[in-house]
Design an enzyme around this catalytic site. Structure first.
Site, PDB file in Angstrom:
ATOM      1  N   HIS A 308       0.851  -1.182   0.000  1.00 38.49           N
ATOM      2  CA  HIS A 308       0.000   0.000   0.000  1.00 38.49           C
ATOM      3  C   HIS A 308       0.884   1.228   0.000  1.00 38.49           C
ATOM      4  O   HIS A 308       1.948   1.224   0.622  1.00 38.49           O
ATOM      5  CB  HIS A 308      -0.913   0.021   1.241  1.00 38.49           C
ATOM      6  CG  HIS A 308      -2.063   0.945   1.088  1.00 38.49           C
ATOM      7  ND1 HIS A 308      -1.968   2.282   1.361  1.00 38.49           N
ATOM      8  CD2 HIS A 308      -3.327   0.725   0.657  1.00 38.49           C
ATOM      9  CE1 HIS A 308      -3.144   2.846   1.112  1.00 38.49           C
ATOM     10  NE2 HIS A 308      -3.985   1.934   0.677  1.00 38.49           N
ATOM     11  N   ASP A 365      -7.941  -5.447   0.188  1.00 38.66           N
ATOM     12  CA  ASP A 365      -8.471  -6.241  -0.924  1.00 38.66           C
ATOM     13  C   ASP A 365      -8.054  -7.698  -0.881  1.00 38.66           C
ATOM     14  O   ASP A 365      -8.549  -8.513  -1.647  1.00 38.66           O
ATOM     15  CB  ASP A 365      -8.022  -5.628  -2.259  1.00 38.66           C
ATOM     16  CG  ASP A 365      -8.771  -4.357  -2.545  1.00 38.66           C
ATOM     17  OD1 ASP A 365      -9.946  -4.273  -2.160  1.00 38.66           O
ATOM     18  OD2 ASP A 365      -8.193  -3.438  -3.151  1.00 38.66           O
TER      19      ASP A 365
END
Ligand code: CMC
Length: 430
Positions: A308, A365
């Site tokens: 991320h 996710d």
């Protein structure tokens, strides 16, 4: 603005400039660099905007190092455990948690706007049956501008709030309609006696020939996932919404642009890509080979659902979803081999030096797709689910931006093309 300054010196000219430090209520201090070009003659170069704040915002705070996420100051763990998606939507839009009366008015308002103009269903019918639902969503949501553009006064805060609420309300209706078109099922109209997520499930899965009962577990879990996905400060799709919004464009067009940005596999499209990746890996015995590929710089393969831009620690949303994933599979009695595969992938990656050094942890996710799969949501709809939830963040950020004097977003570039040269007529070109 604080009284702090950072002094920078151009060593080639000896010129100095004091750059003011801008401090928010939390987070890293930032330098206001607007005077840089006019004073020292420099622009700044920051591809991917890793070091650039494009706006001030009061909505969402992330501390990526500590793995903290808060909406309007409230920790995501508390909202996930005690709130509901609609209440979170109210919070993000209005800044405070609602009273009972405010919440009931807001819920009524959202419920009142769930239907779409019948012509929109004809528009959806025009898509080929196998069109990707995200492509349909971008087109259909953009087309809402055609229904409301003339009557929308962008200067009127009530009109802006109505547009925001309409989008939150209509997104599940449009999403389900796109899915039903793909499946060849007749249009399902919203049943307003149901809650936000139950109504969505009903529009997705009910058929005229049989009675459909919404699973309370499924509605509850989707509500949780929607809370986790509701906003995430200036991510790619939200920044897109703000950039388009800075031109004064119609809000439906802004959100359509956000949907397009979300679709990419580096962003919201990752939840679909995770499931595709797990299917490709196929078996636990193949995990080491895929980890090896992910580390190989000459191989474009990346572990989807890992890493991320902001979190350099466990994504707090992933922690919540991981637990929910176990709970849901357990409660539903589902034994999904994909979950075993995901766990093994996570275990090996978290012990691997490459992932440890680069601080690559599972993100939101990585697990959401496994839950959606267990609930019977088709893989092609995973990113659409994300879009339904993130609509709240998009419109809340757009509302915030619309209240403030906004300059059009217009980044600069470092030009690296040819320098000036003369046009050569075609017959003289060699
Ligand atoms: N697998 C293998 N290596 C990775 C991965 C990964 N998933 N993610 C990053 N790296 C490596 C990357 O190769 C780079 O290595 P080096 O420094 O040697 O060049 C380093 O880690 C830093 O990566 P980056 O691409 O510079 O980081 P970024 O901040 O630009 O990208 C990201 C962040 C999320 C796009 C990226 O980690 C990625 O592509 N992850 C997989 C896609 C994914 O799961 N996306 C969903 C994000 S969470 C949902 C959302 O909010 O959108």
């Amino acid at each position: 603005m604080s009284e702090k300054y950072v002094l920078i010196t151009d060593e080639s000219t000896g010129k100095d400039l004091r750059l003011p430090v801008v401090e928010g209520t939390e987070g890293e201090p930032t330098l206001a660099i607007k005077a840089l070009p006019s004073t020292l003659g420099y622009f700044t170069y920051d591809p991917g905007f890793s070091a650039t704040a494009a706006c001030t915002s009061r909505l969402t705070f992330i501390d990526g190092g500590k793995g903290i996420l808060r909406y309007r100051g409230y920790p995501i763990e508390q909202l996930a455990g005690q709130s509901s998606f609609l209440e979170v939507a109210y919070l993000l839009l209005n800044g405070e948690l609602p009273s009972e009366e405010e919440f009931s008015g807001f819920s009524e308002q959202i419920t009142h706007h769930t239907m779409v103009h019948e012509q929109l269903n004809h528009f959806i019918a025009g898509f080929h049956y196998d069109a990707h639902p995200m492509a349909m969503m971008a087109g259909v949501v953009g087309s809402l501008a055609a229904f409301y553009h003339d009557r929308m006064d962008m200067e009127n805060p009530e009109h802006r709030m109505l547009a925001a609420q309409r989008m939150i309300a209509k997104m599940p209706t449009i999403a389900a309609a796109c899915y039903r078109h793909h499946m060849g099922r007749p249009t399902a109209y919203p049943r307003n006696s149901l809650g936000f997520c139950g109504r969505f499930l009903d529009m997705m899965f009910s058929v005229p020939a049989e009675k459909y009962e919404v699973s309370p577990l499924a509605a509850r879990v989707i509500d949780l996932l929607f809370i986790l996905h509701a906003d995430h400060e200036q991510n790619a799709s939200t920044s897109t919404v703000r950039l388009v919004g800075s031109t004064g464009a119609n809000p439906y067009a802004c959100v359509a642009a956000g949907i397009s940005a979300l679709w990419g596999p580096a962003h919201g499209g990752a939840n679909e890509a995770v499931l595709d990746m797990l299917s490709e890996i196929g078996d636990i015995s193949n995990v080491p080979a895929y980890i090896k590929r992910a580390k190989d710089k000459s191989d474009p393969f990346r572990l989807m659902g890992f890493g991320h831009r902001v979190y350099k620690n466990y994504d707090p949303r992933a922690t919540i979803i991981r637990k929910a994933c176990y709970d849901v599979l357990d409660e539903m009695g589902v034994d999904d081999p994909m979950m075993d595969l995901a766990m093994e992938l996570e275990r090996i990656a978290l012990e691997d030096d490459y992932f440890i050094e680069k601080k690559l942890y599972p993100n939101v996710d990585f697990y959401s797709g496994i839950i959606y799969r267990a609930l019977g949501i088709p893989v092609s709809m995973f990113t659409v689910m994300f879009a339904i939830a993130r609509t709240v963040g998009w419109v809340a950020q757009w509302l915030e931006q619309s209240k403030e004097p906004t300059r059009i977003g217009r980044p600069r570039q470092v030009y690296s093309g040819p320098t000036a040269r003369d046009y050569v007529p075609m017959e003289k070109r060699s």
